[in-house]
Design a protein around this motif. Structure first.
Motif, PDB file in Angstrom:
ATOM      1  N   ALA A 125       6.140  50.500  42.160  1.00  0.00           N
ATOM      2  CA  ALA A 125       5.475  51.651  42.774  1.00  0.00           C
ATOM      3  C   ALA A 125       6.250  52.191  43.973  1.00  0.00           C
ATOM      4  N   LYS A 126       7.272  51.461  44.397  1.00  0.00           N
ATOM      5  CA  LYS A 126       8.128  51.839  45.525  1.00  0.00           C
ATOM      6  C   LYS A 126       7.354  51.963  46.836  1.00  0.00           C
ATOM      7  N   LYS A 127       6.297  51.151  46.949  1.00  0.00           N
ATOM      8  CA  LYS A 127       5.546  51.101  48.204  1.00  0.00           C
ATOM      9  C   LYS A 127       6.082  49.993  49.109  1.00  0.00           C
ATOM     10  N   TYR A 128       6.568  48.932  48.483  1.00  0.00           N
ATOM     11  CA  TYR A 128       7.094  47.781  49.228  1.00  0.00           C
ATOM     12  C   TYR A 128       8.586  47.694  48.959  1.00  0.00           C
ATOM     13  N   LYS A 129       9.405  47.916  49.984  1.00  0.00           N
ATOM     14  CA  LYS A 129      10.853  48.020  49.788  1.00  0.00           C
ATOM     15  C   LYS A 129      11.547  46.682  49.580  1.00  0.00           C
ATOM     16  N   GLY A 130      10.906  45.597  49.955  1.00  0.00           N
ATOM     17  CA  GLY A 130      11.475  44.295  49.691  1.00  0.00           C
ATOM     18  C   GLY A 130      12.181  43.668  50.878  1.00  0.00           C
ATOM     19  N   HIS A 131      12.424  42.370  50.754  1.00  0.00           N
ATOM     20  CA  HIS A 131      13.089  41.611  51.817  1.00  0.00           C
ATOM     21  C   HIS A 131      13.715  40.376  51.208  1.00  0.00           C
ATOM     22  N   GLY A 132      14.412  39.599  52.009  1.00  0.00           N
ATOM     23  CA  GLY A 132      15.005  38.385  51.470  1.00  0.00           C
ATOM     24  C   GLY A 132      15.623  37.493  52.525  1.00  0.00           C
ATOM     25  N   HIS A 156      16.094  48.871  52.944  1.00  0.00           N
ATOM     26  CA  HIS A 156      15.637  50.211  53.276  1.00  0.00           C
ATOM     27  C   HIS A 156      15.862  51.201  52.143  1.00  0.00           C
ATOM     28  N   GLU A 157      16.733  50.851  51.208  1.00  0.00           N
ATOM     29  CA  GLU A 157      16.994  51.751  50.091  1.00  0.00           C
ATOM     30  C   GLU A 157      15.810  51.769  49.133  1.00  0.00           C
ATOM     31  N   THR A 158      15.677  52.851  48.378  1.00  0.00           N
ATOM     32  CA  THR A 158      14.510  53.023  47.511  1.00  0.00           C
ATOM     33  C   THR A 158      14.861  52.888  46.035  1.00  0.00           C
ATOM     34  N   ASP A 159      15.938  52.173  45.744  1.00  0.00           N
ATOM     35  CA  ASP A 159      16.347  51.932  44.369  1.00  0.00           C
ATOM     36  C   ASP A 159      16.785  50.472  44.248  1.00  0.00           C
ATOM     37  N   ALA A 160      16.237  49.773  43.270  1.00  0.00           N
ATOM     38  CA  ALA A 160      16.510  48.333  43.132  1.00  0.00           C
ATOM     39  C   ALA A 160      17.996  48.071  42.893  1.00  0.00           C
ATOM     40  N   ARG A 161      18.653  48.926  42.115  1.00  0.00           N
ATOM     41  CA  ARG A 161      20.067  48.713  41.828  1.00  0.00           C
ATOM     42  C   ARG A 161      20.909  48.842  43.095  1.00  0.00           C
ATOM     43  N   LEU A 162      20.585  49.832  43.932  1.00  0.00           N
ATOM     44  CA  LEU A 162      21.320  50.004  45.190  1.00  0.00           C
ATOM     45  C   LEU A 162      21.094  48.812  46.116  1.00  0.00           C
ATOM     46  N   GLN A 163      19.871  48.290  46.122  1.00  0.00           N
ATOM     47  CA  GLN A 163      19.575  47.119  46.945  1.00  0.00           C
ATOM     48  C   GLN A 163      20.393  45.918  46.476  1.00  0.00           C
ATOM     49  N   GLN A 164      20.541  45.763  45.166  1.00  0.00           N
ATOM     50  CA  GLN A 164      21.335  44.660  44.634  1.00  0.00           C
ATOM     51  C   GLN A 164      22.796  44.777  45.063  1.00  0.00           C
ATOM     52  N   ILE A 196      28.814  48.617  54.758  1.00  0.00           N
ATOM     53  CA  ILE A 196      27.362  48.807  54.632  1.00  0.00           C
ATOM     54  C   ILE A 196      26.898  49.725  55.761  1.00  0.00           C
ATOM     55  N   ASP A 197      26.060  50.695  55.447  1.00  0.00           N
ATOM     56  CA  ASP A 197      25.467  51.544  56.472  1.00  0.00           C
ATOM     57  C   ASP A 197      24.209  50.878  57.022  1.00  0.00           C
ATOM     58  N   LYS A 198      23.955  51.059  58.292  1.00  0.00           N
ATOM     59  CA  LYS A 198      22.787  50.422  58.913  1.00  0.00           C
ATOM     60  C   LYS A 198      21.470  50.894  58.299  1.00  0.00           C
ATOM     61  N   ASP A 199      21.482  52.086  57.673  1.00  0.00           N
ATOM     62  CA  ASP A 199      20.259  52.587  57.047  1.00  0.00           C
ATOM     63  C   ASP A 199      19.969  51.915  55.715  1.00  0.00           C
ATOM     64  N   GLN A 200      20.928  51.147  55.200  1.00  0.00           N
ATOM     65  CA  GLN A 200      20.740  50.521  53.898  1.00  0.00           C
ATOM     66  C   GLN A 200      19.969  49.208  53.978  1.00  0.00           C
ATOM     67  N   ILE A 201      20.257  48.430  55.005  1.00  0.00           N
ATOM     68  CA  ILE A 201      19.638  47.107  55.113  1.00  0.00           C
ATOM     69  C   ILE A 201      19.510  46.729  56.579  1.00  0.00           C
TER      70      ILE A 201
END
Length: 484
Positions: A125-132, A156-164, A196-201
Motif C-alpha cells: 500500500a506504500k504507507k510504510y516505507k520500511g526499515h532495517g 525513504h524511497e517509494t519503490d521496493a526495487r530502488l530500496q533494494q 547514495i543521496d541522503k534522501d534515499q536512506i
C-alpha cells in the motif's frame, strides 16, 4: 605521470562500487559470509559481479522463510525478525560457523567477516516505507578479536526495487569502510553515503564495538549522524549507548524538556520533577508507560559558532549520569519535535518549558517558511492531545513573576494564545522553588570560566564534583588547589 590541465582543482576521488568490491575480492586473506534477509541478496551481488569472488565469499544465503530463519537462528522472544537482536544472532551464528568449518592450520592468514542485514522494504500500500538493521562482524588481523559495526536504517524511497539497490550500495560501503577506514570512524560514517543521496536512506543509529573501536564514544558518533544530515534525530540512554527511538518511544506517553543544559542546573531538575508530577496525574498516563526525554537541538549546540564536540559530550555525560535519556535533534521548532514523536505513539505528550520558550513559540517569524504560517505550525503542534507545562520566570529587575496568566505575547497573537490557554493546553507549574528562579545556565557557565565562587550551589547534587573532576566546561581549579 597523469595529465593535469591548468585550472584543475584537488578533490576526493571516491572509488566506484565495483572497485570497492574488487579490492576486497583481490585480497586473498579477507574471507567471509553474507547473510541477507528481506530485500534479496543485493550486497553480495556486487561482489559476485566484480570478479574474483571465489576467494572472498565463503557462503551467501537468505533465510527468507520465517520458519527456516527460526530453524537457523532461533526464535525471538517478541517473534519479530527485523530487530537488532535478530541481526546480532545472525552475525554470531555465521561467524561461529566460519571459525568451526575453516581450518586455521590450512588457512593461517585468513581474516574473517560476516556481513548481515534483516530488513522490511516498503509495503504494497506504500504507507510504510520500511526499515532495517545492517551490520558487519570482522577481524582486521588473523585470529584477532572481532569488531562490530551495527546500524539501523529507514528507507525513504517509494519503490521496493530502488530500496533494494540502495541497500546493496550501503552494504558495499560498510564492508569497504570497515576494512579500509576503521582508523577514522568519522570518515567511515561519511563514506557510508558514497553513491547514495541522503534522501534515499536514513541512518538513525550506529554502534561501534571491538578492539579497534575501544576509544570510540558512540554518543559522539550519534552527533555525527545529525551533524552530517544523515538523520534528524538520535537518542542514547543513561548507559551511554545509542538507542533506537522506536524501541523506547513506541506507544509511550512522552514528556520532553528542551534546553542547552550547559550545564544542567537546579532549575532544569526542578522543572523536570514538577512537570513529570503533573503529567503523571493526567488521564491515561501511567508511570510504567511514560518516557522522559531531555532534548538538545543543534541550534543550541551551535549557539556559539561551530559545534564543540567536547562541550557536547560534557552536557550529555552529565545528563546521562543523572539517569536521563538524551535526544539530539535538528528540530529548531517545537512542532517538528511533536511530529517526530507522533511517528511512534498516539498516547499523551507533554512539553515542559520556561516562559521565554513559550513566548518564542508565538513568534510568527519562526514560521515564515511554512505556507500556512503560524496556524499550520500550531495545527501540527496541538492537533494531538498535547499540553505545555509552563515553568515561571522572575524579572531580575522588578522581581515580578511571569506565568501563563500574565506573560506578554505579540498583540496579534493574544487571541490565539487565549484560545490555547483557556482550552487547557497550557498548564502552569505552580509548586516550584522561587529561590532558584534566578539561576541560568549561561550565568553558571560564566562563573565556571571566570573561576568565581558559588556556582556549585546552583547545580544538582554531585554535578559540581563531576565538572571539577573531569575539568568540564573549561573548569580550572584555583591556584591553591593545584599547589596542594
Amino acid at each position: 605521470m597523469p595529465i593535469t590541465i591548468q585550472g584543475d582543482k584537488e578533490f576526493e576521488n571516491i572509488p566506484s562500487l565495483i572497485n570497492k568490491a574488487l579490492r576486497i575480492n583481490l585480497n586473498e586473506n579477507i574471507y567471509g559470509t553474507f547473510a541477507e534477509i528481506g530485500a534479496g541478496q543485493e550486497t553480495v551481488r556486487h561482489f559476485f559481479r566484480a570478479g574474483g569472488a571465489s576467494g572472498t565469499i565463503a557462503k551467501a544465503m537468505s533465510a527468507y522463510d520465517k520458519d527456516f530463519s527460526d530453524a537457523v537462528y532461533g526464535v525471538e522472544e517478541d517473534h519479530r525478525y527485523v530487530t537488532e537482536a535478530r541481526l546480532k544472532k545472525m552475525l554470531t551464528h555465521e561467524t561461529n560457523l566460519l571459525e568451526n568449518r575453516i581450518s586455521r592450520e590450512k588457512h593461517p592468514n585468513k581474516i574473517y567477516f560476516t556481513y548481515a542485514n534483516t530488513v522490511a522494504t516498503i509495503d504494497f500500500a506504500k504507507k510504510y516505507k520500511g526499515h532495517g538493521w545492517v551490520g558487519i562482524k570482522y577481524q582486521t588481523e588473523p585470529q584477532a578479536e572481532f569488531n562490530e559495526i551495527i546500524l539501523h536504517v529507514r528507507f525513504h524511497e517509494t519503490d521496493a526495487r530502488l530500496q533494494q539497490l540502495t541497500l546493496g550500495t550501503l552494504g558495499v560501503n560498510l564492508i569497504y569502510g570497515a576494512y579500509y577506514k576503521y582508523d577514522s570512524p568519522k570518515k567511515l560514517l561519511r563514506y557510508l553515503y558514497d553513491h547514495i543521496d541522503k534522501d534515499q536512506i536514513e541512518i538513525d543509529m550506529i554502534n561501534f564495538s571491538g578492539p579497534e573501536f575501544e576509544r570510540v564514544d558512540n554518543r559522539l558518533m550519534s552527533l555525527q549522524l545529525v551533524k552530517n544530515g544523515f538523520t534528524d534525530s538520535v537518542m542514547f540512554g543513561p548507559d551511554g549507548n545509542n538507542v533506537l527511538a522506536a524501541k523506547i518511544l513506541y506507544k509511550k506517553n512522552i514528556l520532553a524538556l528542551r534546553g542547552s543544559f550547559r550545564p544542567v542546573t537546579k532549575v532544569n531538575t526542578d522543572m523536570y520533577r514538577k512537570s513529570l508530577e503533573i503529567f503523571l496525574n493526567e488521564n491515561r498516563v501511567k508511570e510504567e508507560n511514560t518516557q522522559v526525554i531531555f532534548e538538545i537541538t543543534l541550534s543550541n549546540l551551535r549557539a556559539e559558532g561551530e559545534i564543540d564536540e567536547e562541550d557536547f559530550m560534557a552536557r550529555a555525560r552529565l545528563l546521562c549520569n543523572l539517569g536521563h535519556t538524551v535526544m539530539i535533534s535538528n528540530f529548531q521548532e517545537y512542532y517538528r519535535l511533536v511530529e517526530y514523536f507522533s511517528r511512534y505513539t498516539k498516547e499523551r505528550m507533554g512539553l515542559a518549558m520556561g516562559v521565554n520558550n513559550l513566548i518564542d513559540i508565538f513568534d510568527e517569524s519562526y514560521y515564515r517558511h511554512l505556507s500556512g504560517g503560524i496556524l499550520e505550525a500550531f495545527g501540527k503542534l496541538f492537533f494531538k492531545d498535547l499540553r505545555v507545562y509552563l515553568y515561571p520566570m522572575r524579572d531580575p529587575e522588578t522581581g515580578e513573576f511571569f506565568t501563563s496568566e500574565n506573560l506578554k505575547v505579540h498583540p496579534r497573537m493574544k487571541e490565539l494564545y487565549k484560545f490555547f490557554k483557556y482550552n487547557g493546553r497550557v498548564v502552569d507549574i505552580e509548586d516550584y522553588n522561587p529561590e532558584i528562579l534566578n539561576v541560568f545556565s549561561r550565568q553558571v557557565l560564566k562563573m565556571i570560566n571566570n573561576n568565581e565562587e558559588g556556582w556549585e550551589a546552583m547545580l544538582p547534587s554531585g554535578i559540581a564534583d563531576q565538572i571539577k573532576e573531569q575539568r568540564l566546561f573549561d573548569y580550572t581549579p584555583p591556584a591553591e588547589a593545584v599547589e596542594k
